[in-house]
Design a protein around this motif. Structure first.
Motif, PDB file in Angstrom:
ATOM      1  N   GLY A 157     -25.231 -13.665   8.220  1.00 55.59           N
ATOM      2  CA  GLY A 157     -25.984 -12.555   8.591  1.00 55.59           C
ATOM      3  C   GLY A 157     -27.207 -12.950   9.226  1.00 55.59           C
ATOM      4  O   GLY A 157     -28.236 -12.079   9.494  1.00 55.59           O
ATOM      5  N   GLN A 158     -27.768 -14.232   9.415  1.00 56.66           N
ATOM      6  CA  GLN A 158     -29.007 -14.713   9.756  1.00 56.66           C
ATOM      7  C   GLN A 158     -28.854 -15.624  11.042  1.00 56.66           C
ATOM      8  O   GLN A 158     -27.792 -16.039  11.324  1.00 56.66           O
ATOM      9  CB  GLN A 158     -29.503 -15.782   8.600  1.00 56.66           C
ATOM     10  CG  GLN A 158     -29.950 -15.086   7.322  1.00 56.66           C
ATOM     11  CD  GLN A 158     -30.394 -16.126   6.495  1.00 56.66           C
ATOM     12  OE1 GLN A 158     -31.423 -16.647   6.597  1.00 56.66           O
ATOM     13  NE2 GLN A 158     -29.461 -16.371   5.314  1.00 56.66           N
ATOM     14  N   PHE A 159     -29.859 -15.513  11.820  1.00 58.28           N
ATOM     15  CA  PHE A 159     -29.990 -16.329  13.007  1.00 58.28           C
ATOM     16  C   PHE A 159     -30.714 -17.336  12.953  1.00 58.28           C
ATOM     17  O   PHE A 159     -32.008 -17.287  12.451  1.00 58.28           O
ATOM     18  CB  PHE A 159     -30.111 -15.379  14.249  1.00 58.28           C
ATOM     19  CG  PHE A 159     -29.159 -14.089  14.460  1.00 58.28           C
ATOM     20  CD1 PHE A 159     -28.180 -14.569  15.404  1.00 58.28           C
ATOM     21  CD2 PHE A 159     -29.014 -13.174  13.693  1.00 58.28           C
ATOM     22  CE1 PHE A 159     -27.177 -13.577  15.449  1.00 58.28           C
ATOM     23  CE2 PHE A 159     -28.339 -11.854  13.854  1.00 58.28           C
ATOM     24  CZ  PHE A 159     -27.204 -12.152  14.845  1.00 58.28           C
TER      25      PHE A 159
ATOM     26  N   VAL B  73     -34.484 -11.297  15.744  1.00 60.13           N
ATOM     27  CA  VAL B  73     -34.080 -10.273  16.030  1.00 60.13           C
ATOM     28  C   VAL B  73     -34.766  -9.034  15.716  1.00 60.13           C
ATOM     29  O   VAL B  73     -35.723  -8.902  14.929  1.00 60.13           O
ATOM     30  CB  VAL B  73     -32.786  -9.933  15.040  1.00 60.13           C
ATOM     31  CG1 VAL B  73     -32.023  -8.827  15.470  1.00 60.13           C
ATOM     32  CG2 VAL B  73     -31.752 -11.155  15.217  1.00 60.13           C
ATOM     33  N   GLU B  74     -34.828  -8.193  17.152  1.00 60.06           N
ATOM     34  CA  GLU B  74     -35.803  -7.098  17.211  1.00 60.06           C
ATOM     35  C   GLU B  74     -35.056  -6.038  17.921  1.00 60.06           C
ATOM     36  O   GLU B  74     -34.401  -6.220  19.007  1.00 60.06           O
ATOM     37  CB  GLU B  74     -36.916  -7.469  18.088  1.00 60.06           C
ATOM     38  CG  GLU B  74     -38.134  -6.658  18.250  1.00 60.06           C
ATOM     39  CD  GLU B  74     -39.097  -7.147  18.869  1.00 60.06           C
ATOM     40  OE1 GLU B  74     -39.249  -7.161  20.344  1.00 60.06           O
ATOM     41  OE2 GLU B  74     -39.909  -7.821  18.345  1.00 60.06           O
ATOM     42  N   GLY B  75     -34.893  -5.160  17.191  1.00 58.54           N
ATOM     43  CA  GLY B  75     -34.055  -3.863  17.785  1.00 58.54           C
ATOM     44  C   GLY B  75     -32.667  -4.107  18.188  1.00 58.54           C
ATOM     45  O   GLY B  75     -32.147  -3.680  19.311  1.00 58.54           O
ATOM     46  N   GLY B  76     -32.125  -5.028  17.368  1.00 56.69           N
ATOM     47  CA  GLY B  76     -30.640  -5.582  17.766  1.00 56.69           C
ATOM     48  C   GLY B  76     -30.600  -6.468  18.860  1.00 56.69           C
ATOM     49  O   GLY B  76     -29.340  -6.599  19.349  1.00 56.69           O
TER      50      GLY B  76
ATOM     51  N   VAL C  13     -38.778 -13.454  24.990  1.00 57.77           N
ATOM     52  CA  VAL C  13     -37.670 -13.630  26.139  1.00 57.77           C
ATOM     53  C   VAL C  13     -36.294 -12.819  25.621  1.00 57.77           C
ATOM     54  O   VAL C  13     -35.823 -13.441  24.340  1.00 57.77           O
ATOM     55  CB  VAL C  13     -37.199 -14.921  26.742  1.00 57.77           C
ATOM     56  CG1 VAL C  13     -36.261 -14.536  27.671  1.00 57.77           C
ATOM     57  CG2 VAL C  13     -38.638 -15.330  27.414  1.00 57.77           C
ATOM     58  N   ALA C  14     -35.771 -11.843  26.055  1.00 60.31           N
ATOM     59  CA  ALA C  14     -34.602 -11.217  25.567  1.00 60.31           C
ATOM     60  C   ALA C  14     -33.319 -12.166  25.986  1.00 60.31           C
ATOM     61  O   ALA C  14     -33.104 -12.501  26.997  1.00 60.31           O
ATOM     62  CB  ALA C  14     -34.315  -9.878  26.084  1.00 60.31           C
ATOM     63  N   LEU C  15     -32.497 -12.434  24.953  1.00 60.47           N
ATOM     64  CA  LEU C  15     -31.412 -13.458  25.010  1.00 60.47           C
ATOM     65  C   LEU C  15     -30.002 -12.712  25.290  1.00 60.47           C
ATOM     66  O   LEU C  15     -29.117 -12.956  26.031  1.00 60.47           O
ATOM     67  CB  LEU C  15     -31.389 -14.336  23.945  1.00 60.47           C
ATOM     68  CG  LEU C  15     -32.474 -15.295  23.861  1.00 60.47           C
ATOM     69  CD1 LEU C  15     -32.687 -16.345  22.768  1.00 60.47           C
ATOM     70  CD2 LEU C  15     -32.774 -16.371  25.008  1.00 60.47           C
ATOM     71  N   CYS C  16     -29.637 -12.072  24.214  1.00 59.60           N
ATOM     72  CA  CYS C  16     -28.429 -11.218  24.192  1.00 59.60           C
ATOM     73  C   CYS C  16     -28.690 -10.151  22.936  1.00 59.60           C
ATOM     74  O   CYS C  16     -29.523 -10.207  22.144  1.00 59.60           O
ATOM     75  CB  CYS C  16     -27.267 -12.379  24.158  1.00 59.60           C
ATOM     76  SG  CYS C  16     -27.024 -12.923  22.399  1.00 59.60           S
ATOM     77  N   ALA C  17     -27.625  -9.522  22.780  1.00 62.17           N
ATOM     78  CA  ALA C  17     -27.592  -8.503  21.548  1.00 62.17           C
ATOM     79  C   ALA C  17     -27.136  -9.284  20.494  1.00 62.17           C
ATOM     80  O   ALA C  17     -26.103 -10.309  20.585  1.00 62.17           O
ATOM     81  CB  ALA C  17     -26.612  -7.418  22.217  1.00 62.17           C
ATOM     82  N   ALA C  18     -27.586  -9.049  19.219  1.00 61.19           N
ATOM     83  CA  ALA C  18     -27.270  -9.652  17.895  1.00 61.19           C
ATOM     84  C   ALA C  18     -25.769  -9.784  17.929  1.00 61.19           C
ATOM     85  O   ALA C  18     -25.166 -10.553  17.449  1.00 61.19           O
ATOM     86  CB  ALA C  18     -28.058  -9.169  17.022  1.00 61.19           C
ATOM     87  N   ALA C  19     -25.200  -8.664  17.992  1.00 63.45           N
ATOM     88  CA  ALA C  19     -23.737  -8.318  17.998  1.00 63.45           C
ATOM     89  C   ALA C  19     -22.883  -9.333  18.957  1.00 63.45           C
ATOM     90  O   ALA C  19     -21.671  -9.383  18.782  1.00 63.45           O
ATOM     91  CB  ALA C  19     -23.384  -6.832  18.203  1.00 63.45           C
ATOM     92  N   ASP C  20     -23.415  -9.721  19.921  1.00 66.40           N
ATOM     93  CA  ASP C  20     -22.719 -10.670  20.858  1.00 66.40           C
ATOM     94  C   ASP C  20     -22.228 -12.165  20.274  1.00 66.40           C
ATOM     95  O   ASP C  20     -21.463 -12.684  21.064  1.00 66.40           O
ATOM     96  CB  ASP C  20     -23.388 -10.911  22.127  1.00 66.40           C
ATOM     97  CG  ASP C  20     -23.482  -9.519  23.087  1.00 66.40           C
ATOM     98  OD1 ASP C  20     -22.677  -8.482  22.775  1.00 66.40           O
ATOM     99  OD2 ASP C  20     -24.434  -9.650  24.023  1.00 66.40           O
ATOM    100  N   ILE C  21     -22.889 -12.382  19.266  1.00 71.32           N
ATOM    101  CA  ILE C  21     -22.511 -13.608  18.738  1.00 71.32           C
ATOM    102  C   ILE C  21     -22.130 -13.518  17.212  1.00 71.32           C
ATOM    103  O   ILE C  21     -22.414 -12.628  16.355  1.00 71.32           O
ATOM    104  CB  ILE C  21     -23.823 -14.523  18.472  1.00 71.32           C
ATOM    105  CG1 ILE C  21     -24.802 -14.624  19.654  1.00 71.32           C
ATOM    106  CG2 ILE C  21     -23.556 -15.890  17.836  1.00 71.32           C
ATOM    107  CD1 ILE C  21     -25.863 -15.630  19.576  1.00 71.32           C
ATOM    108  N   ALA C  22     -20.549 -13.911  17.053  1.00 70.87           N
ATOM    109  CA  ALA C  22     -19.968 -13.459  15.845  1.00 70.87           C
ATOM    110  C   ALA C  22     -20.644 -14.173  14.370  1.00 70.87           C
ATOM    111  O   ALA C  22     -21.269 -15.133  14.712  1.00 70.87           O
ATOM    112  CB  ALA C  22     -18.355 -14.128  16.257  1.00 70.87           C
ATOM    113  N   ASP C  23     -20.301 -13.881  13.416  1.00 74.18           N
ATOM    114  CA  ASP C  23     -20.820 -14.392  12.344  1.00 74.18           C
ATOM    115  C   ASP C  23     -19.504 -15.003  11.380  1.00 74.18           C
ATOM    116  O   ASP C  23     -18.601 -14.054  10.957  1.00 74.18           O
ATOM    117  CB  ASP C  23     -21.507 -13.548  11.481  1.00 74.18           C
ATOM    118  CG  ASP C  23     -22.206 -14.083  10.095  1.00 74.18           C
ATOM    119  OD1 ASP C  23     -21.924 -15.236   9.849  1.00 74.18           O
ATOM    120  OD2 ASP C  23     -22.889 -13.260   9.704  1.00 74.18           O
TER     121      ASP C  23
END
Length: 125
Positions: free
Chosen positions: A53-55, A117-120, A19-29
């Motif tokens: 850099g990890q989720f 994370v898959e394809g960003g 299930v797609a949740l959001c773009a990885a870039a949408d969550i700050a690090d």
């Protein structure tokens, strides 16, 4: 006055994979974000942490009393972003493992929620 029946929302503790949740870039690090997914007639409540850099994903339920951790939407981390904080009773958890390192449930763990994370895009695992 009319009585309106109160029904409790059914909860589930896992999700289907992919299930797609959001773009990885949408969550700050460092940062975090809450997700609620409807699965059939029930609901899953979880959150994703981005740290170094990890989720990592977790079920939004403190092992101490079973409450959701954040008092404010998406605010799962301490102000410096170093730990997950249960806003209700002050338990703190390692952001990538979910291990409780202080507070009323020291030694316990958050329930992991597999994410990748898959394809960003962050997806359920």
């Amino acid at each position: 006055m009319t009585d309106i029946p109160q029904t409790e929302r059914k909860r589930v503790w896992s999700t289907p994979a992919g299930v797609a949740l959001c773009a990885a870039a949408d969550i700050a690090d460092p940062g975090s974000r809450a997700f609620v997914l409807q699965i059939g007639e029930a609901f899953f409540h979880g959150f994703v942490v981005h740290k170094d850099g990890q989720f990592a994903g977790f079920v939004d339920r403190c092992p101490h009393q079973g409450f959701p951790l954040a008092i404010e939407l998406d605010q799962y981390l301490t102000p410096d972003g170093s730990l997950i904080l249960c806003g209700w009773h002050g338990a703190v958890f390692e952001p990538l493992t979910g291990e409780c390192t202080g507070g009323p449930c020291a030694g316990a763990r958050l329930t992991p929620w597999p994410v990748r994370v898959e394809g960003g895009v962050i997806r359920t695992g």
